[in-house]
Design a protein around this motif. Structure first.
Motif, PDB file in Angstrom:
ATOM      1  N   SER A   1      31.942  42.583  41.450  1.00 54.09           N
ATOM      2  CA  SER A   1      32.920  43.296  40.621  1.00 54.09           C
ATOM      3  C   SER A   1      32.698  44.796  40.628  1.00 54.09           C
TER       4      SER A   1
ATOM      5  N   THR B   1      33.738  46.065  44.666  1.00 47.90           N
ATOM      6  CA  THR B   1      35.023  45.686  45.277  1.00 47.90           C
ATOM      7  C   THR B   1      36.163  46.076  44.359  1.00 47.90           C
TER       8      THR B   1
ATOM      9  N   TRP C   1      40.266  45.001  43.652  1.00 49.22           N
ATOM     10  CA  TRP C   1      41.296  43.995  43.886  1.00 49.22           C
ATOM     11  C   TRP C   1      42.665  44.640  43.709  1.00 49.22           C
TER      12      TRP C   1
END
Length: 435
Positions: free
Chosen positions: A23, A26, A28
């Motif tokens: 988390s 990266t 999203w």
């Protein structure tokens, strides 16, 4: 704490640490990935146009042959000039339009190079370079005027208003509008078409005819519709790509397409793509396989008959001796036809033929000397042989004996193993008289 619980605790810590690292390192985001067309949308170039027409309640279908005309009152869009491969199609199209059909032609499909040019009352012309240059200069001047800041005559609000006016002019400059006469639908008299038409050409109606609908842009008309009989002809100065867009909903293109085909719920619209026929070889098989099969069989028979053989056409019959019954039947038939005297004469001729070949000077000897020479050569009784050779007639009782005697003498003369003691007989070539 047991060993199993310790392992579970360590595994949970590793998973928590991995999730935290993922988390933290990266990001999203959502990304739209266009999917390629599948099914009918992949194989049908006018799939999107057909779907729009069906949403409007029309019956839309595409065709790759024009062996028959659409129903009367239908709409036909020609996207290819391949229909002209059949010469009478132009006359069929004209008759269909005059009965109430609605024909749509595109300048990019080269319809004016076909037989339609003789009766469609619309033609295209090229815009001169001077006119195009003047139009480009006018548009550039309008863009320059729109780019200049407008001084605010009062306060900042007026300046802001001037800036909004500039943005509106820029938006109008980027639009490719066409004026409709009469309005397309209701009070819509202008369409934003996103550069759908050809700027190098314009359309014009032939003298003596009048257009019932036009779309006009700078320097001329881009779409013309004229009445022909009970139907109509609509000509667009555009390429077939106008009907083949995968996303035809941009700008007012869908409105243009609906107006072009005169969209009406329950009506039928045909789109002709090109002339696609079955290949020659499958077509010949499907249309005349019986003739092909018969021709192949005839060719195979001719080749077999003319082929080189390694032997005679028919096997040689076996050389069998004639049976006694055949001999008896043949002699009986001969006697029945010619009589005993003819049979005796035939046997005498057979003996003379053999004696001529084996007794020297036989043909020049009198009958008595002939009988003596043959008797000496064969060893048969001379008197009996003379009687058989000299007689012309004989009784039924004498015939068998004389025939037997003559045949015996003939066979002895022809026998290669027989020794000829008579000096008048021919000697073999390899014998020479002693000195």
């Amino acid at each position: 704490m047991t060993r199993e619980r310790l392992f579970l605790l360590l595994a949970a810590l590793v998973l928590i640490a991995g999730g935290w690292w993922l988390s933290d390192n990266t990001e999203w985001v959502e990304e739209d990935v266009p999917r390629p067309a599948t099914g009918e949308a992949r194989d049908n170039p006018v799939y999107a146009f057909e779907q729009i027409m069906r949403k409007l309640g029309m019956h839309a279908e595409h065709h790759e042959q024009l062996d028959r005309m659409p129903p009367e009152g239908a709409r036909l869009v020609l996207l290819s000039p391949n229909w002209e491969l059949v010469p009478e199609r132009a006359a069929q199209l004209r008759a269909w339009v005059e009965r109430g059909g609605h024909l749509v032609l595109l300048q990019g499909a080269d319809w004016d190079d076909t037989r339609l040019e003789s009766w469609v009352p619309v033609f295209a012309f090229d815009i001169s370079e001077k006119v195009r240059r003047q139009g480009e200069q006018a548009r550039a001047a309008a863009a320059a005027r729109a780019a200049k800041p407008t001084p605010a005559p009062g306060h900042g609000a007026s300046a802001a208003g001037g800036g909004n006016h500039k943005d509106d002019e820029d938006e109008d400059e980027n639009r490719d509008e066409a004026d409709s006469e009469p309005p397309v639908f209701g009070d819509i008299d202008s369409l934003d078409l996103c550069h759908s038409f050809n700027w190098n050409k314009r359309l014009r109606v032939k003298p003596g005819r009048e257009a019932v609908w036009t779309l006009t842009q700078e320097h001329g008309q881009q779409l013309i519709r004229v009445i022909q009989g009970r139907g109509s002809v609509t000509v667009l100065n555009a390429s077939p790509w106008l009907f083949q867009r995968q996303s035809p909903l941009g700008c007012d293109n869908a409105l243009l397409l609906a107006a072009t085909v005169q969209a009406d719920p329950g009506a039928t619209v045909w789109i002709y793509l090109n002339e696609k026929r079955e290949a020659l070889t499958p077509w010949l098989w499907h249309s005349g396989w019986i003739a092909i099969v018969l021709g192949a069989l005839a060719l195979a028979a001719a080749l077999w008959r003319a082929a080189v053989r390694f032997g005679p056409r028919l096997a040689a019959p076996p050389r069998l001796r004639r049976s006694i019954s055949e001999q008896v039947r043949g002699m009986g038939a001969y006697l029945h036809r010619h009589g005993r005297d003819a049979l005796l004469a035939a046997q005498q001729r057979a003996l003379d033929d053999a004696a001529i070949r084996h007794v020297r000077g036989y043909a020049r000897l009198p009958m008595a000397d002939r009988a003596h020479a043959v008797a000496t050569a064969t060893g048969v009784a001379r008197d009996d042989l003379y009687a058989a050779m000299a007689s012309k007639f004989c009784t039924r009782a004498e015939l068998p004996g004389r025939l037997h005697l003559l045949e015996t003498a003939r066979r002895l003369l022809l026998s290669p193993a027989h020794k000829h003691p008579h000096p008048n007989l021919h000697r073999p070539h390899d014998e020479r008289p002693s000195q």
